[in-house]
Design an enzyme around this catalytic site. Sequence first.
Site, mmCIF file in Angstrom:
data_model
loop_
_atom_site.group_PDB
_atom_site.id
_atom_site.type_symbol
_atom_site.label_atom_id
_atom_site.label_comp_id
_atom_site.label_asym_id
_atom_site.label_seq_id
_atom_site.Cartn_x
_atom_site.Cartn_y
_atom_site.Cartn_z
ATOM 1 N N ARG A 61 0.804 -1.217 0.000
ATOM 2 C CA ARG A 61 0.000 0.000 0.000
ATOM 3 C C ARG A 61 0.844 1.277 0.000
ATOM 4 O O ARG A 61 0.661 2.167 -0.841
ATOM 5 C CB ARG A 61 -0.921 0.041 1.229
ATOM 6 C CG ARG A 61 -2.190 -0.743 1.064
ATOM 7 C CD ARG A 61 -2.643 -1.309 2.387
ATOM 8 N NE ARG A 61 -1.766 -2.404 2.762
ATOM 9 C CZ ARG A 61 -1.952 -3.668 2.366
ATOM 10 N NH1 ARG A 61 -3.012 -3.980 1.691
ATOM 11 N NH2 ARG A 61 -1.081 -4.613 2.664
ATOM 12 N N THR A 62 1.743 1.385 0.968
ATOM 13 C CA THR A 62 2.434 2.667 1.165
ATOM 14 C C THR A 62 3.262 3.040 -0.063
ATOM 15 O O THR A 62 3.179 4.163 -0.573
ATOM 16 C CB THR A 62 3.317 2.594 2.429
ATOM 17 O OG1 THR A 62 2.543 2.053 3.494
ATOM 18 C CG2 THR A 62 3.834 3.965 2.821
ATOM 19 N N LYS A 90 27.508 -4.168 -3.241
ATOM 20 C CA LYS A 90 28.985 -4.109 -3.241
ATOM 21 C C LYS A 90 29.521 -3.696 -1.883
ATOM 22 O O LYS A 90 30.711 -3.465 -1.724
ATOM 23 C CB LYS A 90 29.470 -3.083 -4.284
ATOM 24 C CG LYS A 90 28.967 -3.304 -5.683
ATOM 25 C CD LYS A 90 29.452 -2.143 -6.571
ATOM 26 C CE LYS A 90 28.534 -1.923 -7.752
ATOM 27 N NZ LYS A 90 28.722 -0.596 -8.356
HETATM 28 N N1 CP Z 1 -0.556 -0.223 5.922
HETATM 29 C C1 CP Z 1 0.638 -0.413 5.328
HETATM 30 O O1 CP Z 1 1.645 0.207 5.716
HETATM 31 O O2 CP Z 1 0.639 -1.325 4.339
HETATM 32 P P1 CP Z 1 1.909 -1.766 3.496
HETATM 33 O O3 CP Z 1 2.856 -2.467 4.465
HETATM 34 O O4 CP Z 1 1.398 -2.679 2.437
HETATM 35 O O5 CP Z 1 2.572 -0.532 2.966
#
Ligand code: CP
Length: 356
Positions: A61-62, A90
């Site tokens: 999501r983020t 490296k």
């Molecule tokens: N809620 C959230 O941070 O989802 P992700 O880990 O998929 O980014």
Amino acid sequence: MVEIGWRGHRHLLSIDDFSREELEAMLNAANVLTLDSDEGQKLDILKGFILKPVFFEPSSRTQNSFEAAMLSMGGSNLSPHLTITSSMEKGETEQDTITTYAQYSDFLVVRHPRPNSVREFAITLDKQGNRARVINAGDGSNEHPTQALLDLYTVMKEFKELDGVTYLLLGDLKYGRTVHSLVLGARKFDGVSFVGFPVGGLSLSPQYRQNGYNEHDISDFRQFLETLPRTSRVVIYATRVQWERIARERYENFDQFDEKEKARIRSEIYKELNYQVTAEHLAVTPDLTTLLHPLPRGSEIADELFYSNQLQVAPIRQMRYGLPVRMAALGLYGGKEKEIFELPKGIFNLPAHAQV
Ligand code: CP
């Protein structure tokens, strides 16, 4: 040093850095940027700006919503950091890698497993006089400030209010960074209270115990719901157990384990520390109740409830709101507050002082 930032904040590192008025302005900007349809609506407010996603932990999501937000605002994304294709392979250090990316980007969106690491990266860039803004996309079990922004935005959309809300926090309150940021953000509003229902003793740490916080065993959750006044505004904030952080505490060499062994441990921890919010729970809540989850989910919300059209179940809307909220964050930190609020979009019912 180049003078940048939003209302004196150079980087977006902790939700606690925001005043109530700043949070309201951020949410108001997100509302202006909530597009009416999915297709073809792109702005040019951040034309020429470049974002580098730097995720040392996985994300669905983020990372994607930040990238989509940048494109929706008219900017561009560099390809996401991958350790195996970077010079870290490296032996280059993480800080040197971040410093390198900062030469080519306006925004670094950074997720890292170590608490406070993102702040440390930002401080080092500041010392170099670098112009890039750093956004904390989750630093270990510490914080996830833009998740809290979208959680608050969801509450605002559901209730038209952020005052007087009771937050019931479920699951892993010890390692769950989204809970930490939510508490630090939500407490800026009036008459807000928090009640914890941790699983397996994963209690909220003292620094996050705000506003008369108290905790109950998760087995008392249903009974507690029945005691709530019918007129309450209630957020049930369910979270997954951060099994990978628990596994690292239990097994010294966890990161060296193969994928099959990691999957076995995940299933073992999920089985040991599980709970579920059900339709029966929602049936006994006050009328103004919303079920949120930052996602990803384990078994905390079963498919039939998660994908139901039940109005109280908001995680999919919440996930979707990540886009306008992150557009707002990028726009405001990109110095475009005036341009955002000049867009032709109705302002929803936030107090006048939040409107510019
Ligand atoms: N809620 C959230 O941070 O989802 P992700 O880990 O998929 O980014």
